[in-house]
Design an enzyme around this catalytic site. Sequence first.
Site, PDB file in Angstrom:
ATOM      1  CG  LEU A 135      -1.971  -1.072   1.363  1.00 59.75           C
ATOM      2  CD1 LEU A 135      -2.669  -0.972   2.713  1.00 59.75           C
ATOM      3  CD2 LEU A 135      -2.990  -0.986   0.239  1.00 59.75           C
ATOM      4  CG  ASP A 136       0.521   4.121  -3.035  1.00 57.54           C
ATOM      5  OD1 ASP A 136       1.390   3.343  -3.471  1.00 57.54           O
ATOM      6  OD2 ASP A 136      -0.414   4.565  -3.723  1.00 57.54           O
ATOM      7  CE  LYS A 137       5.289   9.030   4.626  1.00 56.24           C
ATOM      8  NZ  LYS A 137       6.276  10.125   4.476  1.00 56.24           N
ATOM      9  CB  THR A 139      -2.984   3.990   0.601  1.00 53.56           C
ATOM     10  OG1 THR A 139      -2.951   4.841  -0.540  1.00 53.56           O
ATOM     11  CG2 THR A 139      -4.225   3.116   0.545  1.00 53.56           C
ATOM     12  NE  ARG A 234      -2.048   8.305  -4.959  1.00 52.80           N
ATOM     13  CZ  ARG A 234      -0.766   8.486  -4.618  1.00 52.80           C
ATOM     14  NH1 ARG A 234      -0.017   7.457  -4.253  1.00 52.80           N
ATOM     15  NH2 ARG A 234      -0.256   9.699  -4.671  1.00 52.80           N
TER      16      ARG A 234
END
Length: 320
Positions: A135-137, A139, A234
Amino acid sequence: MSEKQNRIIPLELAGKRLDQALAQMFPEYSRSRLTQWLKKGQVSVDGEARRPRDTVTGGEAVWLEPLPEAAVTSKPEPLALEVVFEDEDLLVINKPAGLVVHPGAGNLRGTLMNGLLHHAAGLVELPRAGIVHRLDKDTSGLLLVGKTLTAHTALTRMLAEREIDRHYEAVCNGVLTAGGTVDAPIKRHPVDRLRMSVQADGKPAVTHYRVKERFAAHTHISVKLETGRTHQIRVHMAHRRHPLIGDQVYGGRLALPRGGDEALADVLRGFRRQALCATRLELAHPLNGEPLEFQIALPDDFQALLNALRRHAKSMAGDD
């Protein structure tokens, strides 16, 4: 080091490449890992070294001596991890926004991987400390970890074969009239290497979304991933010209709804991360096949954002 294993190649695999036969005989390991071990001499057939492309006839004796993973060099750190589920094979974490998953330039410590290595020391022998997807930082939400090599290999395979359902909630700019699907390939941006973009020669990427709630200038949506490309939700929502609130990379200008008061403006300006949370996971247990479903509540900042948008929408309805 794992124990040496001895098996006989079944006759029904006759005519296959050795690496293909091994992948069927040892499903607990990935084909790429078995190929690496073949090249390193950790696999012998009838007492001799063979090449991955060699054809098998069936009946040969295979000896396999697995090598432990040595790729994880991060140090264990005691981090407060929210464990949603754990057994001998599987770990499900609720990752908060702001926590980096893998160490990298500028983030060598304090990552989820560092915390996982402290939580379960055996993860040091697994690829990426058992982390199956990222997961992105900024998110938040549910993230899968395989605690054994067998479980990690199975989960990685299930993810590739789209057997794990990942559901998200998001808030995007603009008012969507209906749900839909974005089917648009994604690859690294040709100029800005920190961004991804929709490009004809990118990797296939499919995102399904449906409307949960409409506001004056924003929409609360649920999203299901069919593929898992970097920044996929995104990028796809920005491609549809409905970027996520707070997205510092793909979001564009802040959208302030007509008639919004200063309190709402403060909430929108203060939401400095993408409004995206991985709220639900559905899969079969990688070892026993038991159906599993995990669901979490939205984090406080996300809920506060929704409440502010609802208050504004209600006040505008009253004006009408």
